[in-house]
Design a protein around this motif. Structure first.
Motif, mmCIF file in Angstrom:
data_model
loop_
_atom_site.group_PDB
_atom_site.id
_atom_site.type_symbol
_atom_site.label_atom_id
_atom_site.label_comp_id
_atom_site.label_asym_id
_atom_site.label_seq_id
_atom_site.Cartn_x
_atom_site.Cartn_y
_atom_site.Cartn_z
ATOM 1 N N SER A 62 0.797 -1.223 0.000
ATOM 2 C CA SER A 62 0.000 0.000 0.000
ATOM 3 C C SER A 62 0.832 1.278 0.000
ATOM 4 N N ASP A 63 2.120 1.195 0.354
ATOM 5 C CA ASP A 63 2.929 2.398 0.502
ATOM 6 C C ASP A 63 3.024 3.203 -0.792
ATOM 7 N N PHE A 64 3.202 2.521 -1.922
ATOM 8 C CA PHE A 64 3.385 3.247 -3.182
ATOM 9 C C PHE A 64 2.136 4.039 -3.549
ATOM 10 N N GLN A 65 0.978 3.406 -3.457
ATOM 11 C CA GLN A 65 -0.260 4.104 -3.796
ATOM 12 C C GLN A 65 -0.546 5.239 -2.813
ATOM 13 N N SER A 66 -0.206 5.029 -1.543
ATOM 14 C CA SER A 66 -0.375 6.096 -0.556
ATOM 15 C C SER A 66 0.527 7.276 -0.887
ATOM 16 N N MET A 67 1.768 6.988 -1.299
ATOM 17 C CA MET A 67 2.699 8.039 -1.668
ATOM 18 C C MET A 67 2.184 8.825 -2.866
ATOM 19 N N ILE A 68 1.715 8.126 -3.883
ATOM 20 C CA ILE A 68 1.191 8.783 -5.081
ATOM 21 C C ILE A 68 0.019 9.691 -4.724
ATOM 22 N N SER A 69 -0.849 9.189 -3.854
ATOM 23 C CA SER A 69 -2.022 9.967 -3.445
ATOM 24 C C SER A 69 -1.629 11.176 -2.604
ATOM 25 N N ASP A 70 -0.740 10.968 -1.637
ATOM 26 C CA ASP A 70 -0.348 12.057 -0.731
ATOM 27 C C ASP A 70 0.386 13.175 -1.466
ATOM 28 N N LEU A 71 1.265 12.797 -2.410
ATOM 29 C CA LEU A 71 2.051 13.792 -3.133
ATOM 30 C C LEU A 71 1.324 14.341 -4.353
ATOM 31 N N GLU A 72 0.206 13.691 -4.702
ATOM 32 C CA GLU A 72 -0.590 14.101 -5.865
ATOM 33 C C GLU A 72 0.261 14.133 -7.134
ATOM 34 N N ILE A 73 0.886 12.982 -7.416
ATOM 35 C CA ILE A 73 1.750 12.866 -8.590
ATOM 36 C C ILE A 73 1.306 11.672 -9.427
ATOM 37 N N ARG A 74 1.806 11.631 -10.669
ATOM 38 C CA ARG A 74 1.500 10.508 -11.553
ATOM 39 C C ARG A 74 2.201 9.245 -11.044
ATOM 40 N N PRO A 75 1.558 8.080 -11.183
ATOM 41 C CA PRO A 75 2.163 6.829 -10.693
ATOM 42 C C PRO A 75 3.165 6.235 -11.679
ATOM 43 N N GLU A 76 3.945 7.078 -12.335
ATOM 44 C CA GLU A 76 4.934 6.604 -13.294
ATOM 45 C C GLU A 76 6.153 7.511 -13.237
ATOM 46 N N PHE A 77 7.344 6.898 -13.149
ATOM 47 C CA PHE A 77 8.580 7.657 -13.050
ATOM 48 C C PHE A 77 9.472 7.353 -14.252
ATOM 49 N N ASP A 78 10.217 8.376 -14.698
ATOM 50 C CA ASP A 78 11.152 8.175 -15.802
ATOM 51 C C ASP A 78 12.358 7.356 -15.348
ATOM 52 N N ILE A 79 12.852 7.680 -14.140
ATOM 53 C CA ILE A 79 14.046 7.026 -13.601
ATOM 54 C C ILE A 79 13.756 6.540 -12.189
ATOM 55 N N ILE A 80 14.143 5.307 -11.900
ATOM 56 C CA ILE A 80 14.186 4.802 -10.529
ATOM 57 C C ILE A 80 15.654 4.532 -10.217
ATOM 58 N N VAL A 81 16.129 5.069 -9.103
ATOM 59 C CA VAL A 81 17.538 4.934 -8.757
ATOM 60 C C VAL A 81 17.671 4.309 -7.372
ATOM 61 N N ALA A 82 18.704 3.488 -7.201
ATOM 62 C CA ALA A 82 18.959 2.861 -5.904
ATOM 63 C C ALA A 82 20.453 2.632 -5.754
ATOM 64 N N CYS A 83 20.987 2.955 -4.576
ATOM 65 C CA CYS A 83 22.420 2.761 -4.289
ATOM 66 C C CYS A 83 22.592 1.818 -3.115
ATOM 67 N N ASP A 84 23.289 0.722 -3.355
ATOM 68 C CA ASP A 84 23.670 -0.215 -2.294
ATOM 69 C C ASP A 84 22.470 -0.702 -1.490
ATOM 70 N N THR A 85 21.421 -1.075 -2.178
ATOM 71 C CA THR A 85 20.212 -1.532 -1.491
ATOM 72 C C THR A 85 20.153 -3.052 -1.334
ATOM 73 N N ILE A 86 20.952 -3.783 -2.088
ATOM 74 C CA ILE A 86 20.923 -5.250 -2.013
ATOM 75 C C ILE A 86 22.261 -5.753 -1.485
ATOM 76 N N TYR A 87 22.249 -6.265 -0.263
ATOM 77 C CA TYR A 87 23.487 -6.772 0.345
ATOM 78 C C TYR A 87 23.273 -8.116 1.034
ATOM 79 N N ASN A 88 22.025 -8.642 1.018
ATOM 80 C CA ASN A 88 21.788 -10.014 1.467
ATOM 81 C C ASN A 88 20.593 -10.607 0.726
ATOM 82 N N ASP A 89 20.456 -11.921 0.801
ATOM 83 C CA ASP A 89 19.423 -12.622 0.032
ATOM 84 C C ASP A 89 18.007 -12.229 0.433
ATOM 85 N N PHE A 90 17.809 -11.846 1.680
ATOM 86 C CA PHE A 90 16.463 -11.570 2.175
ATOM 87 C C PHE A 90 15.836 -10.341 1.508
ATOM 88 N N LEU A 91 16.669 -9.465 0.977
ATOM 89 C CA LEU A 91 16.169 -8.232 0.382
ATOM 90 C C LEU A 91 15.781 -8.393 -1.085
#
Length: 293
Positions: free
Chosen positions: A197-226
């Motif tokens: 539910s977090d993504f839809q809540s974010m889209i609603s709260d910020l009043e933005i389109r539910p589509e992004f040109d770029i998604i960026v992530a740094c060092d987010t995967i460091y174990n199998d559980f993630l």
């Protein structure tokens, strides 16, 4: 940027089931970090980190320094909470930010696209990427950057970004005569990869389109559980027009192989930025991937 550009670029290599093993072997045989490198934290003891990013000033010999003051949650890092890695700044974030804003690098023109919308996953408390990558958006006069993380990370993330944005504006003033800020937004929001539910809540709260040109992530995967929640999140929030950019420090080859395999299974096209195209400081110990649907 689109899939065809990724496919045709001399700075990328497509990774698939046929060359995955070879790709992993080459990374860990030829590009491991120095033996004395640690897990990748910028500082595990300082409550406040001061650093300067050298950024392009758009004119010869006009590079400018972005002076940031980043507060870390050292108490959280040392606590027994389940998720504490976002409590501090990680080295790859700084290296990635400086590299991505150098003229002639793979993403330099991409982040100067007018009206670009960017979503950061697993931002951590630092807000470093949000501050650095807001600069090209401000120079263009319009765009959206949303930095996200879990609820216990967001308050300090918001504090750091709000504290450093005036310095961002100063840097832009130093490199050009005017700033058009009216249509540029830098936002902070809760986005837990294990919450549907977090993504839809974010889209609603910020009043933005539910589509992004770029998604960026740094060092987010460091174990199998993630891996599974991260890949499921990417699958649910990315579109056919979204490019995902992931920067990682090389640690476990098994985790990286499992991560890339999960992305392939989820029908992502994976492109590795060739090590020679990275900043010299990133050529040993780090890797950058682009993903497309």
């Amino acid at each position: 940027m689109n899939v065809q550009e990724l496919e045709n670029s001399p700075e990328t290599m497509r990774i698939d089931e046929n060359n995955l093993d070879e790709h992993i072997f080459e990374l860990y045989a030829a590009h491991l970090p120095p033996l004395n490198s640690d897990l990748g934290m910028y500082s595990r003891s300082d409550k406040c980190v001061e650093l300067s990013l050298e950024l392009d000033g758009s004119k010869p010999k006009s590079n400018i320094l972005l002076d940031l003051e980043i507060h870390q949650a050292i108490g959280m890092l040392k606590s027994s909470m389940a998720s504490t890695t976002g409590a501090v700044l990680w080295k790859v974030s700084r290296l990635f930010a400086e590299w991505i804003l150098i003229p002639g690098t793979f993403f330099y023109s991409v982040f100067r696209t007018p009206g670009l919308t960017v979503l950061e996953l697993g931002a951590g408390v630092s807000g470093l990427l949000a501050c650095a990558l807001t600069i090209p958006l401000l120079k263009n006069g319009r765009g959206l950057y949303v930095a996200t993380d879990q609820a216990h990370i967001v308050p300090l993330l918001r504090r750091n970004i709000c504290h450093n944005l005036p310095e961002v504006a100063r840097c832009i003033s130093a490199s050009q005569s005017s700033i058009a800020t009216g249509q540029v937004r830098t936002e902070v929001a809760v986005l837990d990869w294990e919450s549907d539910s977090d993504f839809q809540s974010m889209i609603s709260d910020l009043e933005i389109r539910p589509e992004f040109d770029i998604i960026v992530a740094c060092d987010t995967i460091y174990n199998d559980f993630l891996i599974d929640p991260f890949v499921l999140t990417l699958s649910s929030i990315s579109s056919a027009n979204t490019i995902v950019v992931i920067a990682m420090q090389l640690r476990s080859n098994q985790v990286l192989e499992s991560f890339l395999s999960a992305l392939l299974q989820a029908q992502f096209k994976i492109y590795s930025i060739l090590q020679a195209a990275l900043d010299i400081r990133m050529r040993n110990g780090f890797v950058v991937y682009c993903l497309a649907r």
